[in-house]
Scaffold this motif. Structure first.
Motif, mmCIF file in Angstrom:
data_model
loop_
_atom_site.group_PDB
_atom_site.id
_atom_site.type_symbol
_atom_site.label_atom_id
_atom_site.label_comp_id
_atom_site.label_asym_id
_atom_site.label_seq_id
_atom_site.Cartn_x
_atom_site.Cartn_y
_atom_site.Cartn_z
ATOM 1 N N VAL A 170 -11.593 9.379 -0.910
ATOM 2 C CA VAL A 170 -12.126 8.080 -0.491
ATOM 3 C C VAL A 170 -11.530 6.996 -1.379
ATOM 4 N N VAL A 171 -10.851 6.025 -0.757
ATOM 5 C CA VAL A 171 -10.252 4.930 -1.507
ATOM 6 C C VAL A 171 -10.747 3.603 -0.951
ATOM 7 N N ALA A 172 -10.776 2.577 -1.810
ATOM 8 C CA ALA A 172 -11.323 1.271 -1.437
ATOM 9 C C ALA A 172 -10.485 0.164 -2.065
ATOM 10 N N PRO A 173 -9.448 -0.306 -1.372
ATOM 11 C CA PRO A 173 -8.588 -1.355 -1.931
ATOM 12 C C PRO A 173 -9.337 -2.671 -2.105
ATOM 13 N N GLY A 174 -9.017 -3.358 -3.206
ATOM 14 C CA GLY A 174 -9.628 -4.662 -3.467
ATOM 15 C C GLY A 174 -8.641 -5.803 -3.455
ATOM 16 N N THR A 175 -7.352 -5.503 -3.197
ATOM 17 C CA THR A 175 -6.290 -6.512 -3.174
ATOM 18 C C THR A 175 -5.296 -6.160 -2.072
ATOM 19 N N PRO A 176 -4.521 -7.145 -1.592
ATOM 20 C CA PRO A 176 -3.477 -6.824 -0.609
ATOM 21 C C PRO A 176 -2.477 -5.792 -1.121
ATOM 22 N N ALA A 177 -2.126 -5.847 -2.407
ATOM 23 C CA ALA A 177 -1.178 -4.886 -2.961
ATOM 24 C C ALA A 177 -1.705 -3.467 -2.828
ATOM 25 N N ASP A 178 -2.986 -3.268 -3.121
ATOM 26 C CA ASP A 178 -3.557 -1.930 -3.016
ATOM 27 C C ASP A 178 -3.881 -1.557 -1.580
ATOM 28 N N ALA A 179 -4.133 -2.553 -0.730
ATOM 29 C CA ALA A 179 -4.322 -2.265 0.692
ATOM 30 C C ALA A 179 -3.076 -1.589 1.245
ATOM 31 N N LYS A 180 -1.924 -2.041 0.800
ATOM 32 C CA LYS A 180 -0.670 -1.424 1.229
ATOM 33 C C LYS A 180 -0.401 -0.131 0.467
ATOM 34 N N GLY A 181 -0.493 -0.189 -0.857
ATOM 35 C CA GLY A 181 -0.126 0.953 -1.673
ATOM 36 C C GLY A 181 -1.010 2.165 -1.467
ATOM 37 N N LEU A 182 -2.317 1.948 -1.335
ATOM 38 C CA LEU A 182 -3.230 3.072 -1.130
ATOM 39 C C LEU A 182 -3.096 3.655 0.268
ATOM 40 N N LEU A 183 -2.866 2.806 1.272
ATOM 41 C CA LEU A 183 -2.705 3.314 2.634
ATOM 42 C C LEU A 183 -1.448 4.171 2.744
ATOM 43 N N LYS A 184 -0.357 3.720 2.153
ATOM 44 C CA LYS A 184 0.873 4.507 2.180
ATOM 45 C C LYS A 184 0.687 5.846 1.454
#
Length: 328
Positions: free
Chosen positions: A145-159
């Motif tokens: 389970v991941v929860a991005p808090g920034t656009p950078a992590d929205a991309k990096g965690l999804l990839k």
């Protein structure tokens, strides 16, 4: 580094992974020609065709169940569940199938799939579209389970999630959907299970994630004006949990505030508090404090909802009380 909106970072991650790996497929309600209910899949069906980006019936159980089967037979599906609340309709497929297949097959089978869900907390979405179920999912062995808090992590965690050989739930916040931030160029990946220090400090540690992270940072800025230096940790991943970073920070500050949008009772903050009270007990100089919504459904009206979710000032107030309590 370019500055993009959160949803654009999600869209970019999906596009890059579809281009990189022919086994990646995307499906869900209106993800095809409409571009997704919130725009995350905009333009993808035109580029990759309806076989790889396809619309589904309005049935979360069917969507996630199909993803489990597709993942077990060689594809890497990324499915979208419109609101986090609707994950309740697919819990059997996630908990009893996707999470168990590697264990029950002795490693012969895996379920490399991603379920993206949007949390509507803080957008006036009401009690059936604003719930935060992180603890439900993080409690299940076999689910990440991941929860991005920034656009950078929205991309990096999804990839990173798409490339994982285990099922990953990606929690996106509707409150962050149009927020802007810098995103590194190139093949940007954020490792699953690795938290980050969003703001260094020495007096106390604030742990948060997703939308609550922005209020934690607001609190740290407010506290800085009174001479209190708060270290803010962006957890990014709830399972696996970066215990080492949390404990390292606690060893320096001795105080811990946990802020999140799920209710406190049996919530994800309780696991972090237990970590502090166990492995981190020798470092604690004050009780652990959790700042969360009340144990009640989220209200519709804007003024009530603002009071329901902790704001930056609430987190700062809790931190100041913690400091005063220790000082007597």
């Amino acid at each position: 580094m370019p500055t993009v909106k959160y949803w654009q970072a999600v869209n970019s991650a999906l596009r890059e992974e579809l281009e990189r790996d022919a086994s990646v497929v995307v499906f869900g309600e209106d993800v095809g020609k409409p571009g997704g209910p919130f725009g995350a899949t905009r333009g993808l069906q035109e580029q990759f065709g309806p076989a790889r980006v396809r619309d589904t019936p309005l049935s979360e159980a069917s969507i996630v169940g199909a993803a489990v089967g597709a993942a077990m037979t060689g594809l890497r599906p990324v499915v979208e569940v419109m609101f986090f609340d609707f994950i309740t309709l697919a819990m059997d497929q996630l908990v009893n199938q996707a999470a168990k297949v590697r264990f029950m097959s002795g490693g012969a089978l895996t379920a490399p799939m991603v379920v993206r869900v949007l949390c509507g907390a803080g957008r006036g979405s009401g009690p059936q579209h604003s719930q935060s179920f992180e603890s439900w999912l993080a409690h299940v062995p076999g689910l990440h389970v991941v929860a991005p808090g920034t656009p950078a992590d929205a991309k990096g965690l999804l990839k990173a999630a798409i490339r994982s050989d285990d099922p990953v739930i990606v929690l996106d916040s509707s409150r962050l959907w149009v927020s802007r931030g810098e995103v590194p160029d190139g093949d940007h990946l954020t490792p699953i299970g690795q938290a980050r220090i969003a703001r260094p400090g020495r007096d106390l540690t604030i742990v948060s994630w997703s939308w609550a992270l922005s209020r934690a940072l607001e609190a740290a800025e407010e506290l800085a004006g009174t001479g209190i230096e708060a270290e803010v940790i962006d957890l990014r991943s709830l399972n696996p949990l970066d215990e080492r970073l949390v404990l390292d920070s606690l060893s320096r500050t001795g105080r811990l505030v946990i802020a999140h949008d799920a209710a406190a009772s049996y919530g994800p903050g309780a696991e972090i508090a237990a970590l502090a009270a166990g492995a981190g007990f020798q470092h604690l100089r004050a009780p652990v404090v959790r700042v969360t919504p009340p144990f009640a459904p989220a209200p519709f009206p804007a003024h009530l909802e603002r009071s329901f979710y902790p704001q930056g000032a609430d987190v700062a107030s809790a931190a100041r009380s913690l400091m005063r309590g220790e000082d007597g």
